[in-house]
Write a protein that holds these residues in place. Structure first.
Motif, PDB file in Angstrom:
ATOM      1  N   TYR A 235       0.823  -1.208   0.000  1.00 46.08           N
ATOM      2  CA  TYR A 235       0.000   0.000   0.000  1.00 46.08           C
ATOM      3  C   TYR A 235       0.858   1.260   0.000  1.00 46.08           C
ATOM      4  O   TYR A 235       0.437   2.297  -0.517  1.00 46.08           O
ATOM      5  CB  TYR A 235      -0.972  -0.026   1.172  1.00 46.08           C
ATOM      6  CG  TYR A 235      -2.209  -0.832   0.860  1.00 46.08           C
ATOM      7  CD1 TYR A 235      -3.245  -0.280   0.107  1.00 46.08           C
ATOM      8  CD2 TYR A 235      -2.335  -2.148   1.269  1.00 46.08           C
ATOM      9  CE1 TYR A 235      -4.370  -1.017  -0.213  1.00 46.08           C
ATOM     10  CE2 TYR A 235      -3.453  -2.899   0.954  1.00 46.08           C
ATOM     11  CZ  TYR A 235      -4.471  -2.322   0.213  1.00 46.08           C
ATOM     12  OH  TYR A 235      -5.584  -3.057  -0.120  1.00 46.08           O
TER      13      TYR A 235
ATOM     14  N   ARG B  98       0.343   4.015  -2.905  1.00 46.31           N
ATOM     15  CA  ARG B  98       0.107   5.442  -2.640  1.00 46.31           C
ATOM     16  C   ARG B  98       1.059   6.319  -3.447  1.00 46.31           C
ATOM     17  O   ARG B  98       0.677   7.374  -3.954  1.00 46.31           O
ATOM     18  CB  ARG B  98       0.249   5.751  -1.154  1.00 46.31           C
ATOM     19  CG  ARG B  98      -0.925   5.338  -0.300  1.00 46.31           C
ATOM     20  CD  ARG B  98      -0.892   6.014   1.058  1.00 46.31           C
ATOM     21  NE  ARG B  98       0.314   5.724   1.808  1.00 46.31           N
ATOM     22  CZ  ARG B  98       0.469   4.687   2.620  1.00 46.31           C
ATOM     23  NH1 ARG B  98      -0.523   3.815   2.771  1.00 46.31           N
ATOM     24  NH2 ARG B  98       1.591   4.496   3.272  1.00 46.31           N
TER      25      ARG B  98
ATOM     26  N   GLU C 219     -11.902  10.279   9.771  1.00 43.51           N
ATOM     27  CA  GLU C 219     -10.907   9.273  10.139  1.00 43.51           C
ATOM     28  C   GLU C 219     -11.282   8.667  11.484  1.00 43.51           C
ATOM     29  O   GLU C 219     -11.489   9.374  12.459  1.00 43.51           O
ATOM     30  CB  GLU C 219      -9.523   9.922  10.228  1.00 43.51           C
ATOM     31  CG  GLU C 219      -8.424   8.971  10.666  1.00 43.51           C
ATOM     32  CD  GLU C 219      -7.073   9.656  10.809  1.00 43.51           C
ATOM     33  OE1 GLU C 219      -6.197   9.088  11.478  1.00 43.51           O
ATOM     34  OE2 GLU C 219      -6.907  10.766  10.257  1.00 43.51           O
TER      35      GLU C 219
ATOM     36  N   ALA D  94      -3.276   1.692   6.140  1.00 46.91           N
ATOM     37  CA  ALA D  94      -4.102   2.798   5.649  1.00 46.91           C
ATOM     38  C   ALA D  94      -4.935   3.363   6.783  1.00 46.91           C
ATOM     39  O   ALA D  94      -5.030   2.778   7.866  1.00 46.91           O
ATOM     40  CB  ALA D  94      -5.005   2.324   4.509  1.00 46.91           C
TER      41      ALA D  94
ATOM     42  N   ASN E 104     -12.737   1.979   3.874  1.00 47.07           N
ATOM     43  CA  ASN E 104     -11.571   2.223   3.022  1.00 47.07           C
ATOM     44  C   ASN E 104     -11.760   3.401   2.064  1.00 47.07           C
ATOM     45  O   ASN E 104     -11.109   3.480   1.036  1.00 47.07           O
ATOM     46  CB  ASN E 104     -11.236   0.963   2.217  1.00 47.07           C
ATOM     47  CG  ASN E 104     -12.312   0.617   1.203  1.00 47.07           C
ATOM     48  OD1 ASN E 104     -13.435   1.096   1.297  1.00 47.07           O
ATOM     49  ND2 ASN E 104     -11.974  -0.231   0.240  1.00 47.07           N
TER      50      ASN E 104
ATOM     51  N   THR F  19     -11.290   7.192   0.767  1.00 49.28           N
ATOM     52  CA  THR F  19     -10.216   8.172   0.915  1.00 49.28           C
ATOM     53  C   THR F  19     -10.633   9.585   0.537  1.00 49.28           C
ATOM     54  O   THR F  19     -10.076  10.550   1.044  1.00 49.28           O
ATOM     55  CB  THR F  19      -9.012   7.792   0.037  1.00 49.28           C
ATOM     56  OG1 THR F  19      -9.441   7.715  -1.339  1.00 49.28           O
ATOM     57  CG2 THR F  19      -8.428   6.461   0.460  1.00 49.28           C
ATOM     58  N   ARG F  20     -11.606   9.716  -0.366  1.00 51.11           N
ATOM     59  CA  ARG F  20     -11.996  11.049  -0.844  1.00 51.11           C
ATOM     60  C   ARG F  20     -13.409  11.005  -1.374  1.00 51.11           C
ATOM     61  O   ARG F  20     -13.807  10.021  -2.011  1.00 51.11           O
ATOM     62  CB  ARG F  20     -11.044  11.527  -1.953  1.00 51.11           C
ATOM     63  CG  ARG F  20     -11.228  12.971  -2.361  1.00 51.11           C
ATOM     64  CD  ARG F  20     -10.157  13.389  -3.343  1.00 51.11           C
ATOM     65  NE  ARG F  20     -10.336  12.807  -4.643  1.00 51.11           N
ATOM     66  CZ  ARG F  20     -11.100  13.325  -5.614  1.00 51.11           C
ATOM     67  NH1 ARG F  20     -11.782  14.445  -5.388  1.00 51.11           N
ATOM     68  NH2 ARG F  20     -11.194  12.744  -6.786  1.00 51.11           N
TER      69      ARG F  20
ATOM     70  N   CYS G  32     -13.779   7.680  -3.671  1.00 53.23           N
ATOM     71  CA  CYS G  32     -12.639   6.853  -4.053  1.00 53.23           C
ATOM     72  C   CYS G  32     -12.181   6.058  -2.833  1.00 53.23           C
ATOM     73  O   CYS G  32     -12.358   6.498  -1.693  1.00 53.23           O
ATOM     74  CB  CYS G  32     -11.492   7.716  -4.579  1.00 53.23           C
ATOM     75  SG  CYS G  32     -11.906   8.630  -6.075  1.00 53.23           S
ATOM     76  N   THR G  33     -11.579   4.902  -3.086  1.00 49.54           N
ATOM     77  CA  THR G  33     -11.092   4.056  -1.997  1.00 49.54           C
ATOM     78  C   THR G  33      -9.570   3.948  -2.067  1.00 49.54           C
ATOM     79  O   THR G  33      -8.960   4.281  -3.090  1.00 49.54           O
ATOM     80  CB  THR G  33     -11.692   2.641  -2.086  1.00 49.54           C
ATOM     81  OG1 THR G  33     -11.061   1.930  -3.165  1.00 49.54           O
ATOM     82  CG2 THR G  33     -13.196   2.690  -2.313  1.00 49.54           C
ATOM     83  N   TYR G  34      -8.981   3.447  -0.975  1.00 46.60           N
ATOM     84  CA  TYR G  34      -7.528   3.317  -1.006  1.00 46.60           C
ATOM     85  C   TYR G  34      -7.087   2.101  -1.822  1.00 46.60           C
ATOM     86  O   TYR G  34      -5.894   1.845  -1.955  1.00 46.60           O
ATOM     87  CB  TYR G  34      -6.915   3.306   0.400  1.00 46.60           C
ATOM     88  CG  TYR G  34      -7.366   2.222   1.349  1.00 46.60           C
ATOM     89  CD1 TYR G  34      -7.141   0.876   1.084  1.00 46.60           C
ATOM     90  CD2 TYR G  34      -7.972   2.547   2.549  1.00 46.60           C
ATOM     91  CE1 TYR G  34      -7.528  -0.108   1.973  1.00 46.60           C
ATOM     92  CE2 TYR G  34      -8.369   1.571   3.452  1.00 46.60           C
ATOM     93  CZ  TYR G  34      -8.136   0.241   3.158  1.00 46.60           C
ATOM     94  OH  TYR G  34      -8.509  -0.734   4.048  1.00 46.60           O
ATOM     95  N   ASP G  35      -8.014   1.352  -2.402  1.00 46.08           N
ATOM     96  CA  ASP G  35      -7.691   0.304  -3.370  1.00 46.08           C
ATOM     97  C   ASP G  35      -7.820   0.809  -4.805  1.00 46.08           C
ATOM     98  O   ASP G  35      -7.801   0.002  -5.740  1.00 46.08           O
ATOM     99  CB  ASP G  35      -8.609  -0.907  -3.174  1.00 46.08           C
ATOM    100  CG  ASP G  35      -8.230  -1.719  -1.950  1.00 46.08           C
ATOM    101  OD1 ASP G  35      -7.074  -2.166  -1.887  1.00 46.08           O
ATOM    102  OD2 ASP G  35      -9.074  -1.880  -1.053  1.00 46.08           O
TER     103      ASP G  35
END
Length: 759
Positions: free
Chosen positions: A278, A282, A659, A666, A689, A691-692, A705-708
């Motif tokens: 990850y 990133r 958060e 993550a 998960n 992120t935005r 959006c996800t961190y994947d």
């Protein structure tokens, strides 16, 4: 007579060869310097200046090798005042300044080889400069010129490195393997041969060269990583892990993290592999290897999650992986063909003037000049190509009926050309609207409703008018205030007459439709009508660009409410809220929504002018969202740890991404829906998960959006179900078509047009 002619040619040729040979040691030294081997570089540079003394230039090179670039620059500059034709000093100052912001290294290298065509050190420096800029053709030409002209074998080290970077390891091996066999004491020939062999998949013969290189420099970091790659391919996983675990690397080293992740996945150590993967993702979201590794990780440790595995396959093929690569690394999964793409070397900007045509500025190949390209989205092909004067600056407003305006900046000047690109039934055409360039360094533009009049002003207005110091600073340091009278001219083009005029009357200036200009005039009127607004603007003009204090201006969407606030290290929020329609002024500060002992700088996330509310998010460690009613002074805390916010038009609902904790790899997040009336906070998080937040609508749908690397839709009305919309294109230049049927993305040298099913 013929014999005399040959004799004269020899007399001319021999001095040139002697001059070239005299520079061989300096050339070797700079090869090793560019290969980051300063000890070998020092050896050859010292030997060169022992044979060809020049104390001042020698001192410059010694300072350069010691990493004292600024001192080296001064030394070379001083010598060039005495001898402005010195190739050694020109190359030296070029190397010393190559990492500065406004470097003119290329000009110095080019001047050195222009004055002394057989000074081959200049060619390798030019080659390295072009290699850094990914101008591979010109880098190859300069390296080959140095190698052919000097016959210095060490130049092959740089040329082989370029071939490896270009994905041509076989050519690199052909260059250096013979040299490695002939010079077993040379680290770089052996290392580069081993690197070329490993990259081409020839693992067994690479072992000998790795071992030879290790005997010379056992602690060389890149060599240790290469050996780990070799051991991984030889399935000596425990040995590779032991080698990597003891290696001292910088905070982020992509080759180290890639091979370490591969080894850990093969050893089934998912807890150690996950954070590395990850971290890689990133930093390098569109690296082919990284996306394939993520797919391998899911395949190895979460094989039941077929949707996520398929997602990583899609990302890998978008990044440039072939169908065969995906099938070999992720067996047993259905794989579609990669999306069709158009190769481009680079793309600077893009826009969709119509639903069927994409317009972009870029280069088709390395070393080519930038051009304007019109792409047919339905046929996935370039339909037209246009050149232009100067450097491209930006696209502007769409033209009624199809087309777009774009502007360029004059080369070596501060003036602007304006072009019109038409796309209609008559074809695709580009035309220059400014036979004489406009007296502005860069522009913002708008037209009237009919499109018959074009209004233009300086683009700096957007940057300076709504955040202090509200002034323009000249090259001599003189400050010119923006308020009350804007120093930037407003120009108007009558398209029917083809005539440019500068607007002077207040009536005409009030009618200019440029959004930034309209907001500027609104603030200007507010300052005239409200002493409180004028006082804050005057306060802002007293600050300079480095001041810890700042005055910001936020304007509501209906352009009727202005919020001006002062932020500094002692008084985080002191605001004046001005209603342009009524002339009412309200003062507020942080003590009204934070306790007296609390302190935090804040961001204004939104203004609701109809119900007199503002949404604030503190900048401290709590990152608290606060909904504040500035007339009644009532407020409510919406939660802490806020990462992103979205406001539904009409302020019926807010969405907060918060958060909630840190996982090993993550941030764990939560999505809250805040209903304003009646007040109700609801947790919509089906998984942690996100992120935005990308967007939200009145139907209770949120895109995120996800961190994947996914783009998903969450429906608040349907038990917060998650719908997969496709790959998130964050990290790549991308743009939706006006009808949102297509997503255009430039990824790793390819322009890709993807269908889109999202909202």
């Amino acid at each position: 007579m013929k014999g005399w002619f040959i004799f004269v040619l020899l007399l001319c040729w021999i001095p040139a060869q002697v001059q070239a040979a005299e520079e061989d040691d300096l050339l070797r030294g700079m090869v090793y310097f560019l290969a980051d081997d300063h000890s070998m570089a020092r050896l050859f540079v010292e030997r060169h200046f022992r044979n060809h003394p020049n104390p001042q230039v020698r001192q410059g090179y010694m300072l350069l090798l010691d990493g004292k670039s600024w001192d080296a620059t001064r030394r070379f500059s001083s010598y060039l005042e005495i001898n402005h034709r010195s190739a050694k000093a020109l190359v030296g100052i070029g190397l010393a300044t190559r990492n500065t912001k406004n470097s003119n290294s290329q000009e110095n290298f080019e001047r050195a080889v222009r004055l002394h065509p057989r000074f081959f050190t200049g060619y390798i420096c030019l080659g390295k400069h072009y290699q850094k800029d990914r101008n591979h053709e010109r880098a190859l030409a300069n390296y080959r010129a140095a190698l052919t002209g000097s016959k210095v074998a060490e130049v092959k080290i740089l040329l082989a490195g370029l071939h490896v970077q270009m994905g041509r390891p076989d050519l690199a091996e052909a260059l250096v393997r013979e040299e490695a066999d002939a010079h077993p004491d040379n680290f770089h020939f052996n290392y580069m041969t081993a690197l070329a062999l490993v990259n081409s998949g020839r693992i067994d013969p690479a072992g000998r060269y790795i071992q030879t290189a290790i005997e010379i420099q056992p602690d060389h970091r890149e060599l240790v990583i290469l050996k780990a790659r070799y051991l991984y391919r030889k399935e000596k996983l425990a040995e590779a892990r032991s080698l990597l675990s003891g290696l001292d690397v910088p905070d982020f080293h992509k080759q180290y993290l890639k091979i370490y992740s591969r080894v850990l996945i093969a050893l089934k150590e998912d807890r150690r592999a996950r954070p590395m993967l990850y971290r890689l993702f990133r930093e390098l979201p569109w690296d082919v290897d990284v996306n394939l590794l993520m797919g391998q990780f899911v395949h190895a440790f979460d094989s039941g999650n077929s949707e996520l595995r398929t997602h990583w396959m899609r990302r890998a093929m978008l990044a440039g992986a072939s169908r065969e690569d995906v099938l070999s690394l992720l067996p047993g999964n259905p794989v579609n063909d990669p999306p069709s793409a158009i190769p481009f070397f680079s793309v600077r900007a893009m826009t969709w003037p119509t639903a069927d045509y994409l317009v972009l500025v870029g280069k088709r190949s390395s070393g080519a000049s930038e051009q304007l390209f019109v792409v047919d989205a339905k046929k996935t092909r370039v339909a037209a190509t246009f050149g232009y004067n100067g450097h491209f600056h930006g696209f502007h407003r769409f033209i009624k009926g199809g087309g777009v305006f774009f502007s360029t900046t004059q080369i070596g000047g501060d003036r602007t050309f304006l072009y019109q690109l038409d796309l209609d039934q008559r074809g695709i055409r580009s035309r220059l609207l400014t036979p004489e360039p406009l007296p502005l360094p860069a522009i913002i533009l708008e037209s009237n409703a009919e499109g018959s009049l074009i209004f233009v002003t300086d683009s700096r207005l957007e940057q300076l008018a709504f955040s202090s110091p509200f002034s323009v600073t000249s090259q001599l340091g003189h400050k010119t205030p923006l308020y009350p009278e804007c120093p930037f001219p407003v120009l108007m083009l009558n398209r029917r007459l083809g005539r440019w005029t500068q607007l002077k009357s207040e009536q005409m200036l009030d009618a200019v439709p440029i959004p930034s200009w309209t907001r500027y005039r609104l603030v200007r009127r507010a300052a005239r009508q409200s002493p409180a607004v004028e006082k804050l603007i005057q306060r802002g003009m007293e600050f300079d660009i480095s001041s810890p204090e700042i005055v910001r201006i936020v304007i509501s969407p209906d352009k009727q409410t202005l919020l001006l606030y002062l932020a500094d290290l002692e008084n985080a929020f002191q605001a004046v809220i001005y209603n342009a329609s009524t002339g009412d002024t309200v003062h507020c500060d942080q003590s009204m929504f934070l306790s007296g002992k609390s302190f935090a700088d804040v961001d204004v996330a939104g203004i609701d002018p109809y119900r007199h509310r503002i949404l604030l998010v503190t900048r401290d460690k709590d990152r608290e969202a606060i909904l504040f009613q500035y007339h009644s002074r009532l407020y409510v805390s919406l939660g802490k740890g806020v990462l992103d916010t979205r406001i539904v038009p009409g302020w019926r609902r807010l969405y907060l991404l918060r958060e909630m904790g840190n996982r090993m790899h993550a941030v764990e997040t939560r999505l809250d829906s805040v209903n304003i009336r009646p007040f109700l906070v609801r947790n919509l998080t089906p998984r942690g998960n996100l992120t935005r937040l990308v967007g939200a609508n009145a139907q209770g749908e949120v895109e995120a959006c996800t961190y994947d690397g996914e783009r998903v839709r969450i429906c608040a009305q349907d038990n917060a179900q998650v719908e997969y919309l496709g790959v998130s294109l964050e990290g790549a230049l991308h743009l939706f078509s006006p009808d949102r049927r297509f997503r255009a993305a430039f990824i790793n040298g390819r322009l890709i047009l993807l269908p889109f099913t999202g909202g």
